[in-house]
Scaffold this motif. Sequence first.
Motif, mmCIF file in Angstrom:
data_model
loop_
_atom_site.group_PDB
_atom_site.id
_atom_site.type_symbol
_atom_site.label_atom_id
_atom_site.label_comp_id
_atom_site.label_asym_id
_atom_site.label_seq_id
_atom_site.Cartn_x
_atom_site.Cartn_y
_atom_site.Cartn_z
ATOM 1 N N GLY A 1 -10.164 9.583 -11.920
ATOM 2 C CA GLY A 1 -9.600 8.881 -10.782
ATOM 3 C C GLY A 1 -8.090 8.724 -10.828
ATOM 4 O O GLY A 1 -7.529 7.929 -10.094
ATOM 5 N N ASP B 1 0.810 -1.213 0.000
ATOM 6 C CA ASP B 1 0.000 0.000 0.000
ATOM 7 C C ASP B 1 0.845 1.265 0.000
ATOM 8 O O ASP B 1 0.317 2.355 0.140
ATOM 9 N N ALA C 1 -8.186 9.446 0.268
ATOM 10 C CA ALA C 1 -9.117 9.817 -0.808
ATOM 11 C C ALA C 1 -10.538 9.579 -0.321
ATOM 12 O O ALA C 1 -10.855 8.503 0.187
ATOM 13 N N VAL D 1 -13.564 9.361 -6.617
ATOM 14 C CA VAL D 1 -12.833 10.181 -5.653
ATOM 15 C C VAL D 1 -13.197 11.645 -5.863
ATOM 16 O O VAL D 1 -13.179 12.151 -6.980
ATOM 17 N N VAL E 1 -0.887 7.434 -10.406
ATOM 18 C CA VAL E 1 -1.524 6.317 -9.709
ATOM 19 C C VAL E 1 -3.012 6.386 -9.992
ATOM 20 O O VAL E 1 -3.624 7.449 -9.900
ATOM 21 N N ARG E 2 -3.593 5.240 -10.355
ATOM 22 C CA ARG E 2 -5.035 5.181 -10.630
ATOM 23 C C ARG E 2 -5.791 4.828 -9.352
ATOM 24 O O ARG E 2 -5.430 3.894 -8.645
ATOM 25 N N LEU E 3 -6.841 5.594 -9.076
ATOM 26 C CA LEU E 3 -7.712 5.363 -7.921
ATOM 27 C C LEU E 3 -9.126 5.099 -8.442
ATOM 28 O O LEU E 3 -9.402 5.293 -9.624
ATOM 29 N N LEU F 1 -5.471 15.502 -7.872
ATOM 30 C CA LEU F 1 -6.495 14.668 -8.484
ATOM 31 C C LEU F 1 -6.720 15.097 -9.929
ATOM 32 O O LEU F 1 -6.910 16.273 -10.219
ATOM 33 N N ILE G 1 -8.997 14.814 -1.871
ATOM 34 C CA ILE G 1 -7.731 14.211 -1.456
ATOM 35 C C ILE G 1 -7.195 15.005 -0.270
ATOM 36 O O ILE G 1 -7.152 16.235 -0.312
ATOM 37 N N VAL H 1 -9.648 5.367 -0.071
ATOM 38 C CA VAL H 1 -8.246 4.934 -0.070
ATOM 39 C C VAL H 1 -7.509 5.653 1.053
ATOM 40 O O VAL H 1 -7.726 6.843 1.271
ATOM 41 N N ARG I 1 -3.462 5.533 1.886
ATOM 42 C CA ARG I 1 -2.181 4.917 1.515
ATOM 43 C C ARG I 1 -1.004 5.746 1.980
ATOM 44 O O ARG I 1 -1.110 6.947 2.161
#
Length: 165
Positions: free
Chosen positions: A71, A34, A87, A52, A46-48, A67, A55, A96, A98
Amino acid sequence: MRKQLLRRHARVCLLVASTALAWPSAGLAESTADTIAVNVDQAKLVRLPGKVATIVVGNPLIADVTLQPGGMIVVTGKGYGATNFIALDRAGEILVDRQIQVEGPSDRVVTVYRGVERESYSCLPLCQRRVTLGDSDSYFSTTMGQAGSLSSNASGNASAGAKTN
């Protein structure tokens, strides 16, 4: 006697198991999966999840998270160390949470010390000034001033060239 030995053995096994589960490295495989590793002064995509909306960054001096549509986030390493980001969706639910680990530069850096004054140079293939966190104030300011002046002059010349065309 045998029952007492079995009970003692069971207690020892239980104690060892509970200690192993409580040990900080017990969840290490999960936490490193993570963790987003990024170098200082670099960015990573990075894909979320697509929903979302917000942040939150724990320490914006270490990393910046921006952002993007769909995402996607841009994680930029700003200072050495670790922080986290969270997120949230529009309802405030956590999607999320992380860790971000910001590490040193990936290029070949040569550090020159003149007493307590420090200067950094990127040496790939030739050594050029490189501003790095921890450089002396005078070196940092001089190099940033030169970079700002160059950028200003370049954009000024680009604007002047666009007006004459």
